[in-house]
Design an enzyme around this catalytic site. Structure first.
Site, mmCIF file in Angstrom:
data_model
loop_
_atom_site.group_PDB
_atom_site.id
_atom_site.type_symbol
_atom_site.label_atom_id
_atom_site.label_comp_id
_atom_site.label_asym_id
_atom_site.label_seq_id
_atom_site.Cartn_x
_atom_site.Cartn_y
_atom_site.Cartn_z
ATOM 1 N N LYS A 53 -6.607 15.823 1.176
ATOM 2 C CA LYS A 53 -5.554 16.335 1.695
ATOM 3 C C LYS A 53 -4.721 17.210 0.850
ATOM 4 O O LYS A 53 -4.325 18.362 1.485
ATOM 5 C CB LYS A 53 -4.410 15.000 1.788
ATOM 6 C CG LYS A 53 -4.960 14.133 2.951
ATOM 7 C CD LYS A 53 -3.985 12.886 3.008
ATOM 8 C CE LYS A 53 -4.483 11.727 3.913
ATOM 9 N NZ LYS A 53 -3.445 10.519 3.885
ATOM 10 N N SER A 69 -1.614 12.406 -0.770
ATOM 11 C CA SER A 69 -1.485 10.859 -1.079
ATOM 12 C C SER A 69 -2.065 10.051 0.205
ATOM 13 O O SER A 69 -2.030 10.637 1.376
ATOM 14 C CB SER A 69 -0.068 10.532 -1.200
ATOM 15 O OG SER A 69 0.062 8.995 -1.504
ATOM 16 N N ASP A 70 -2.759 8.768 -0.267
ATOM 17 C CA ASP A 70 -3.278 8.056 0.680
ATOM 18 C C ASP A 70 -3.183 6.524 0.214
ATOM 19 O O ASP A 70 -3.075 6.294 -1.054
ATOM 20 C CB ASP A 70 -4.854 8.286 1.000
ATOM 21 C CG ASP A 70 -5.095 7.761 2.162
ATOM 22 O OD1 ASP A 70 -4.952 8.373 3.473
ATOM 23 O OD2 ASP A 70 -6.019 6.838 2.272
ATOM 24 N N THR A 71 -3.040 5.663 1.216
ATOM 25 C CA THR A 71 -2.753 4.146 0.946
ATOM 26 C C THR A 71 -3.851 3.390 1.814
ATOM 27 O O THR A 71 -3.793 3.662 2.990
ATOM 28 C CB THR A 71 -1.312 3.845 1.376
ATOM 29 O OG1 THR A 71 -0.268 4.587 0.516
ATOM 30 C CG2 THR A 71 -1.129 2.295 0.824
#
Length: 189
Positions: A53, A69-71
């Protein structure tokens, strides 16, 4: 005026968390097609997605500090993304009921050639949920755009018995660590 700090995410939760730093920033959602390598462990996976990203936006903004960011939620060694239907959300919540799961949030900050990528892991324990509680929560609509089918910062807080780790990481951005990483990379107002 262009900002020196860019959040490569359309998430309103991440935007709210980044606002805690009281720094000017732009939101430019990344349009990259995320590539999930199923061979990666959860920590590696969220770091890879966060970096994809950030790189998607950084290539057009080489002088800025770009945050991606990624979760993901992991329960019983399975990665849970965002539910695609109400039935899938209910299934996820039934799976999380009465158990402890892990939430991994990866962050990648890119500034020119410098790349800092890290993750935070937080353990979250749910109360035992009744079918009625699950049904009511899913009908609220809140679970539908969240990994693991819940938002700890909203009505989902009523499902959580305890957490061990960074609360803000569960929301979507470990803001204290992100702030420290920015300083380490030389970011200044």
């Amino acid at each position: 005026m262009k900002s020196n700090l860019i959040l490569a995410s359309a998430s309103p939760r991440r935007k709210e968390l980044l606002e805690l730093l009281q720094l000017p920033f732009e939101v430019i959602p990344s349009l990259v097609e995320e590539v999930m390598d199923e061979e990666l462990q959860p920590a590696e996976m969220v770091q890879s997605l966060a970096q994809q990203k950030a790189k998607g936006v950084a290539k057009e903004h080489q002088h800025a500090f770009v945050i991606g960011s990624d979760t993901i939620v992991v329960s019983d060694n399975k990665m849970l993304g965002k539910p695609k239907s109400h039935d899938e959300a209910k299934k996820m919540l039934r799976n999380l009921s009465g158990k402890t799961h892990e939430v991994f949030t990866g962050v990648s900050i890119i500034n020119g050639e410098k790349i800092h990528t890290f993750h935070e892991k937080t353990a979250v324990t749910f109360y035992h949920l009744t079918e009625s509680e699950i049904e009511d929560y899913v009908l609220s609509g809140e679970p539908m755009d969240k990994a693991g089918a819940y938002g700890i910062q909203g009505l989902g807080a009523l499902l959580v018995k305890e957490i061990s780790g960074d609360y803000f990481s569960v929301v979507g951005l470990p803001i204290a660590r992100t702030s420290r990483e920015l300083k380490e990379m030389g970011f200044s107002r």
